[in-house]
Design a protein around this motif. Structure first.
Motif, PDB file in Angstrom:
ATOM      1  N   ARG A   1     -51.130 -12.889  56.563  1.00  0.00           N
ATOM      2  CA  ARG A   1     -51.532 -13.374  57.886  1.00  0.00           C
ATOM      3  C   ARG A   1     -50.374 -13.390  58.884  1.00  0.00           C
ATOM      4  N   LEU A   2     -49.167 -13.165  58.416  1.00  0.00           N
ATOM      5  CA  LEU A   2     -47.968 -13.274  59.247  1.00  0.00           C
ATOM      6  C   LEU A   2     -47.608 -11.935  59.885  1.00  0.00           C
ATOM      7  N   PRO A   3     -46.763 -11.958  60.941  1.00  0.00           N
ATOM      8  CA  PRO A   3     -46.374 -10.705  61.597  1.00  0.00           C
ATOM      9  C   PRO A   3     -45.808  -9.697  60.598  1.00  0.00           C
ATOM     10  N   GLY A   4     -46.315  -8.479  60.684  1.00  0.00           N
ATOM     11  CA  GLY A   4     -45.890  -7.433  59.764  1.00  0.00           C
ATOM     12  C   GLY A   4     -46.748  -7.372  58.516  1.00  0.00           C
ATOM     13  N   GLY A   5     -47.512  -8.429  58.266  1.00  0.00           N
ATOM     14  CA  GLY A   5     -48.360  -8.477  57.086  1.00  0.00           C
ATOM     15  C   GLY A   5     -49.593  -7.616  57.246  1.00  0.00           C
ATOM     16  N   THR A   6     -50.131  -7.189  56.132  1.00  0.00           N
ATOM     17  CA  THR A   6     -51.360  -6.403  56.106  1.00  0.00           C
ATOM     18  C   THR A   6     -52.257  -6.982  55.020  1.00  0.00           C
ATOM     19  N   PRO A   7     -53.535  -6.607  55.008  1.00  0.00           N
ATOM     20  CA  PRO A   7     -54.400  -7.099  53.928  1.00  0.00           C
ATOM     21  C   PRO A   7     -53.853  -6.761  52.538  1.00  0.00           C
ATOM     22  N   ALA A   8     -53.118  -5.667  52.404  1.00  0.00           N
ATOM     23  CA  ALA A   8     -52.549  -5.286  51.102  1.00  0.00           C
ATOM     24  C   ALA A   8     -51.555  -6.331  50.598  1.00  0.00           C
ATOM     25  N   CYS A   9     -50.941  -7.090  51.498  1.00  0.00           N
ATOM     26  CA  CYS A   9     -49.959  -8.103  51.100  1.00  0.00           C
ATOM     27  C   CYS A   9     -50.595  -9.203  50.251  1.00  0.00           C
ATOM     28  N   SER A  10     -51.895  -9.411  50.403  1.00  0.00           N
ATOM     29  CA  SER A  10     -52.555 -10.479  49.661  1.00  0.00           C
ATOM     30  C   SER A  10     -53.134 -10.019  48.330  1.00  0.00           C
ATOM     31  N   LEU A  11     -53.098  -8.718  48.076  1.00  0.00           N
ATOM     32  CA  LEU A  11     -53.668  -8.192  46.832  1.00  0.00           C
ATOM     33  C   LEU A  11     -52.655  -8.229  45.703  1.00  0.00           C
ATOM     34  N   PRO A  12     -53.135  -8.427  44.476  1.00  0.00           N
ATOM     35  CA  PRO A  12     -52.242  -8.257  43.331  1.00  0.00           C
ATOM     36  C   PRO A  12     -51.769  -6.798  43.290  1.00  0.00           C
TER      37      PRO A  12
END
Length: 125
Positions: free
Chosen positions: A110-121
């Motif tokens: 959810r943070l700047p630079g983040g993408t949905p892939a950042c939350s995936l294992p």
């Protein structure tokens, strides 16, 4: 000859990559910086599970994770950052830093630079 510290981060995470590039630019990271996906984690004394969960700082055979890895990065950066790194190592600042790190890590997508892939294992990425 003294061995250079190693900073390990999640190279698939946009927020992590952005944060590491920021640290390199601002703090002048004095370490070999590598995504865990390209690191020999066993030789560095850690595991994939740990590297997926938190940034790591490996120095003199010891592995520091999360907020303590950030503290080590700041200490290695030298003045004026060394003071902030030292403060992050002592209670109660250490406890606050640990909580803040966990909050950021949990919400990095959810943070700047983040993408949905950042939350995936790592496996589904």
């Amino acid at each position: 000859m003294r061995e250079e510290p190693v900073m390990i981060f999640d190279g698939d995470c946009g927020f992590c990559t952005t944060s590491v590039r920021f640290a390199e630019r601002v703090f002048g990271v004095r370490a070999r910086v590598t995504p865990w996906q390209f690191a020999d984690l066993t030789a560095l004394g850690t595991t994939r599970e740990r590297a997926e969960r938190e940034v790591l700082w490996v120095e003199r055979g010891r592995v520091y994770g999360g907020a303590q890895a950030v503290a080590r990065l700041l200490i290695a950066a030298g003045p004026p950052w060394i003071l902030a790194g030292l403060v992050l190592r002592i209670p109660p600042f250490r406890w606050v830093a640990r909580g803040a790190y966990r909050l950021v890590a949990k919400n990095r997508h959810r943070l700047p630079g983040g993408t949905p892939a950042c939350s995936l294992p790592a496996a589904p990425r």
